[in-house]
Design a protein around this motif. Structure first.
Motif, short mmCIF file in Angstrom:
data_model
loop_
_atom_site.label_atom_id
_atom_site.label_comp_id
_atom_site.label_asym_id
_atom_site.label_seq_id
_atom_site.Cartn_x
_atom_site.Cartn_y
_atom_site.Cartn_z
N SER A 110 -22.06 -11.31 48.84
CA SER A 110 -22.77 -11.58 47.59
C SER A 110 -22.86 -13.06 47.28
O SER A 110 -23.79 -13.50 46.60
N TYR A 111 -21.91 -13.87 47.78
CA TYR A 111 -21.95 -15.31 47.53
C TYR A 111 -22.96 -16.03 48.40
O TYR A 111 -23.55 -17.03 47.99
N ASN A 147 -28.10 -15.30 43.07
CA ASN A 147 -27.04 -15.92 42.26
C ASN A 147 -25.98 -14.98 41.71
O ASN A 147 -25.01 -15.45 41.14
N GLN A 166 -17.48 -9.82 48.42
CA GLN A 166 -17.59 -11.10 47.75
C GLN A 166 -18.33 -12.11 48.61
O GLN A 166 -19.23 -12.82 48.13
N THR A 167 -17.98 -12.18 49.87
CA THR A 167 -18.62 -13.15 50.78
C THR A 167 -20.11 -12.87 50.93
O THR A 167 -20.93 -13.78 50.86
N HIS A 175 -26.44 -17.71 47.50
CA HIS A 175 -26.42 -18.86 46.59
C HIS A 175 -26.53 -20.17 47.34
O HIS A 175 -27.07 -21.16 46.82
N GLY A 230 -23.64 -13.12 43.03
CA GLY A 230 -22.31 -13.30 43.60
C GLY A 230 -21.62 -14.54 43.08
O GLY A 230 -20.43 -14.52 42.74
N TRP A 231 -22.38 -15.62 43.00
CA TRP A 231 -21.82 -16.88 42.50
C TRP A 231 -21.45 -16.77 41.03
O TRP A 231 -20.43 -17.29 40.60
N ASN A 232 -22.27 -16.07 40.26
CA ASN A 232 -22.02 -15.95 38.82
C ASN A 232 -20.79 -15.10 38.50
O ASN A 232 -20.25 -15.18 37.39
N THR A 233 -20.36 -14.28 39.45
CA THR A 233 -19.19 -13.43 39.19
C THR A 233 -17.88 -14.20 39.27
O THR A 233 -16.85 -13.71 38.78
N ILE A 234 -17.89 -15.39 39.88
CA ILE A 234 -16.65 -16.11 40.12
C ILE A 234 -15.88 -16.36 38.83
O ILE A 234 -14.68 -16.10 38.73
#
Length: 290
Positions: free
Chosen positions: A102-103, A162, A99-100, A106, A164-168
């Protein structure tokens, strides 16, 4: 208390989204910066007539729609798939690490990200080196020098930056699903893929539909920074979009009326798409904005 907390945001929306609408009057004028807004020469629909006769406008409109569609489709698919994969991970530390990683892109500005992309795609970059090592190409390719490659490069760059951010929000939607449903399905012999298909995806459907409706409202917003920073004279026929068109005619050519007309067209079309998508979702019995 919640209403009071929303007042600053409401003031921001009015100040930056509704007050500037007075500037749309420039689309019906031959605007001169030295004069007052209402002392300008009114030309009616001349700017719109010229806009729709301009071949360059249809070229940038094509580019904008194609790039927006690529970003919309790839962005949705990759974000949903990554959210599903992360949800299936049982090792918490590995999950947080993925997660980190992939984020992080952004939070990199497009100025830095564009330089990374340009370096990777340069003749001496890592992409050409790997392809040469694998003997997939005979000589380095100037990726950003060929317009037909630009849309693909932009789509991959947007995903890298983006996804990773879009998965939140999708991960948040998955957390709202009752765990008892998974337990019951597992006791009935459902495989992992069956649980994803029959429980996780249906649980995510309302969020997916709402985000799809909202994104359709930005179908003519394909971005500005990546196209401006990665575009050049060799790929301009594929990289220039409506935002760059407005900048070029408004600031570089001082044709503020034409630039405003193009921006007004983009806003009206986006609004129509938003209302139509919301109406279709309503007719199909899906979640909607109102």
């Amino acid at each position: 208390m919640l209403m009071l907390m929303s007042l600053p945001f409401l003031a921001w929306v009015i100040l930056f989204k509704y007050v500037p609408l007075w500037g749309w009057t420039i689309a019906f004028q031959k605007f001169k910066p030295a004069k007052d807004l209402f002392d300008q020469k009114w030309v009616g629909l001349d700017n719109f007539k010229f806009l729709f006769k301009e071949e360059a406008f249809y070229l940038v409109l094509r580019n904008t729609i194609v790039m927006s569609s690529i970003n919309l489709v790839l962005g949705f698919i990759t974000a949903i798939v990554l959210a599903l994969l992360l949800n299936e991970l049982r090792n918490v530390y590995f999950k947080r690490t993925v997660q980190t990683i992939s984020y992080l892109p952004h939070f990199i500005s497009w100025v830095v990200a564009a330089n990374i992309v340009q370096t990777a795609l340069s003749p001496e970059g890592i992409v050409n080196i790997l392809l040469l090592k694998l003997q997939l190409i005979d000589q380095p390719i100037l990726w950003l020098g060929k317009g037909e490659y630009f849309w693909g490069i932009l789509g991959v760059s947007e995903i890298w930056k983006n996804v990773g951010w879009n998965t939140i929000i999708y991960l948040a939607a998955i957390l709202t699903i009752d765990p008892a449903q998974y337990e019951a399905a597992e006791m009935d012999g459902a495989s992992r893929l069956q649980r994803i298909w029959h429980i996780t995806l249906p649980g995510m459907r309302p969020v997916i539909v709402i985000l799809l409706i909202m994104n359709l409202g930005f179908i003519l917003e394909s971005g500005f920074e990546p196209q401006y920073l990665l575009g050049n004279s060799m790929n301009v026929d594929y990289s220039e979009n409506l935002d760059i068109f407005v900048l070029k005619y408004g600031m570089q050519m001082n044709n503020y009326g034409l630039a405003t007309a193009a921006g007004m067209f983009k806003t009206v079309v986006s609004f129509i798409f938003l209302i139509a998508a919301n109406h279709i979702a309503k007719r199909l019995g899906q979640s909607r904005l109102y």
